[in-house]
Write an enzyme that holds these catalytic residues in place. Structure first.
Site, mmCIF file in Angstrom:
data_model
loop_
_atom_site.group_PDB
_atom_site.id
_atom_site.type_symbol
_atom_site.label_atom_id
_atom_site.label_comp_id
_atom_site.label_asym_id
_atom_site.label_seq_id
_atom_site.Cartn_x
_atom_site.Cartn_y
_atom_site.Cartn_z
ATOM 1 N N LYS A 120 0.852 -1.193 0.000
ATOM 2 C CA LYS A 120 0.000 0.000 0.000
ATOM 3 C C LYS A 120 0.874 1.223 0.000
ATOM 4 O O LYS A 120 2.011 1.180 0.474
ATOM 5 C CB LYS A 120 -0.880 0.021 1.246
ATOM 6 C CG LYS A 120 -2.111 0.871 1.097
ATOM 7 C CD LYS A 120 -3.181 0.097 0.349
ATOM 8 C CE LYS A 120 -4.491 0.790 0.277
ATOM 9 N NZ LYS A 120 -5.556 -0.181 -0.024
ATOM 10 N N GLY A 232 -20.291 6.549 3.657
ATOM 11 C CA GLY A 232 -19.183 6.831 2.732
ATOM 12 C C GLY A 232 -19.653 6.634 1.310
ATOM 13 O O GLY A 232 -19.720 5.503 0.825
ATOM 14 N N ASN A 235 -16.308 6.185 -4.366
ATOM 15 C CA ASN A 235 -16.328 5.238 -5.487
ATOM 16 C C ASN A 235 -16.955 3.902 -5.075
ATOM 17 O O ASN A 235 -17.918 3.435 -5.682
ATOM 18 C CB ASN A 235 -14.909 5.032 -6.038
ATOM 19 C CG ASN A 235 -14.865 3.939 -7.104
ATOM 20 O OD1 ASN A 235 -14.939 2.754 -6.796
ATOM 21 N ND2 ASN A 235 -14.807 4.316 -8.372
ATOM 22 N N ALA A 236 -16.415 3.272 -4.012
ATOM 23 C CA ALA A 236 -16.894 1.943 -3.615
ATOM 24 C C ALA A 236 -18.347 2.021 -3.142
ATOM 25 O O ALA A 236 -19.205 1.266 -3.613
ATOM 26 C CB ALA A 236 -16.003 1.367 -2.524
#
Ligand code: GLU
Length: 430
Positions: A120, A232, A235-236
């Site tokens: 990451k 949230g 995108n996801a």
């Protein structure tokens, strides 16, 4: 002034009480190691990132000043294949956060059974305050700083929080310029024009929906009459909402960094996406009312998806969660203590390393297409994603039933187990 200072102190104090994500990741590993009866030496190997790079990034800002940002790339483990994982831009990025995210990538690629390790990256910055030019110069400087350790067979970055296909294009161009040739397989989540895969942009949300369909079957929940909420709406989260809705469930609540909303009548996810694109937030969506984030997480819905950042579900919030299924579109949203409470309350958890693995699965398909120079249609990509993530769900569910543990522990048993086997078989150099 005094008041401003106090606020800053409070924010710092708040940050300090938040659990350290890497400690959470190590606790999850410890639990899996116990069930797997892992050799202590192997457990120690898996508790340490193989390589951690910290870079200073001087950037010429639009006003002529030079500012130095800090960036990280953590390469956690590559026993099963090249390092793989996204790059995040956020003011809250820390080395321990990137280490945790890199560890989770390692277990995620293993659960998905794709031939990668885990890594990451992150830059400590507030992307909302950068101009497009500043963002590009920061990205290119970061790409050049990590270029000695990335490559199509070494470490393949991808998007994460507040990075996108354009960010990947700048990294690709910088890497290619330094290398002297076009090497599209060095990065995934690219624009289609540069060798990106059809279906990659929606893959995280779509994959999460496929796992939700399996979870609903396993728990005998009828999706046609189900309700859900998403914390949230990035995108996801937003793609998850729009695709899940097409299977029947109704969206009752959503949130973003500006606030949380709910609607008793339900909301159309497509319209909410368009509204957020126009106004910059879900807050104020016609027919909705504003609520607190805790109220959103505790809404009376069947399915809840934390789709933002780590530490969204702490023990105090977990106690009041009414959802029957949690789908972790985010990485690390639930702490180990909160996990225990949810499990005791019989909430069915689809853990991050399974639920959001659709992103890296389609990254893998993108990489294979780049290396083979053969390209697939979106339907072909989606069909391969569905097959892979559904079989990962079944492996994890079988492990959780076999060991009589929650789905997170089941996923860790599968994911860590495969990495441990690879580490053991490679042996210790020299
Ligand atoms: N950032 C995404 C994740 O956390 C995608 C990583 C990738 O595609 O390499 O899984």
């Amino acid at each position: 002034m005094a008041q401003k200072y106090e606020v800053r102190e409070m924010q710092q104090a708040n940050q300090q009480v938040k659990p350290n994500p890497f400690e959470n990741a190590l606790e999850q590993l410890r639990i899996a190691a116990e069930y797997l009866k892992l050799d202590e030496g192997i457990h120690q190997v898996l508790a340490h990132p193989k390589r951690q790079l910290t870079v200073a990034l001087p950037v010429k800002m639009d006003d002529g000043r030079t500012r130095v940002f800090t960036g990280y790339r953590v390469q956690y483990n590559d026993a099963r294949g090249p390092f793989k994982g996204g790059i995040r831009y956020h003011p809250g990025v820390t080395l321990d956060e990137v280490k945790a995210l890199a560890a989770w990538m390692t277990w995620k690629t293993s659960v998905a059974n794709i031939p990668y390790g885990g890594a990451k990256g992150g830059i400590v910055c507030d992307p909302k305050r950068l101009s497009a030019g500043e963002n590009e110069r920061l990205t290119r400087r970061f790409a050049s700083a990590i270029s000695p350790i990335i490559g199509p067979y070494q470490d393949i970055p991808a998007p994460d929080v507040y990075t996108n296909a354009q960010t990947m294009a700048w990294i690709l161009d910088t890497y290619n310029t330094l290398e002297g040739f076009m090497s599209p397989a060095v990065i995934t989540g690219k624009p289609i024009a540069l060798g990106g895969s059809l279906g990659r942009d929606k893959a995280t949300g779509r994959g999460a929906v496929y796992t939700t369909v399996e979870a609903a079957k396993a728990n005998k929940i009828n999706l046609k009459s189900a309700t859900f909420a998403v914390q949230g709406f990035g995108n996801a989260g937003s793609n998850f909402a729009e695709i899940l809705q097409s299977y029947g469930p109704k969206l009752m609540g959503a949130s973003d960094s500006k606030g949380s909303i709910m609607s008793k009548a339900g909301m159309d996810a497509g319209k909410l996406i368009a509204y957020k694109e126009k106004t910059g937030s879900v807050v104020g969506f016609p027919g909705s009312q504003e609520i607190s984030e805790k109220e959103l997480l505790q809404l009376n819905v069947d399915i809840l998806s934390p789709a933002a950042l780590e530490n969204a579900i702490l023990p105090d919030t977990a106690k009041g969660i009414k959802a029957k299924i949690i789908v972790e579109c985010a990485n690390g949203p639930t702490t180990p203590e909160a996990d225990k409470i949810l499990h005791a309350n019989k909430v069915f958890m689809i853990p991050d390393i399974l639920a959001n693995s659709g992103g890296v699965i389609v990254s893998y398909l993108e990489w294979v297409q780049n290396l083979e120079r053969i390209y697939w249609t979106e339907d072909e990509v989606n069909a391969m994603l569905e097959k892979k993530i559904t079989s990962a769900f079944r492996d994890v569910h079988a492990a959780s039933l076999k060991h009589d543990v929650d789905m997170r522990t089941g996923a860790m048993i599968v994911g860590v187990g495969r990495v441990a086997e690879a580490v053991k078989t490679l042996g210790v150099f020299p």
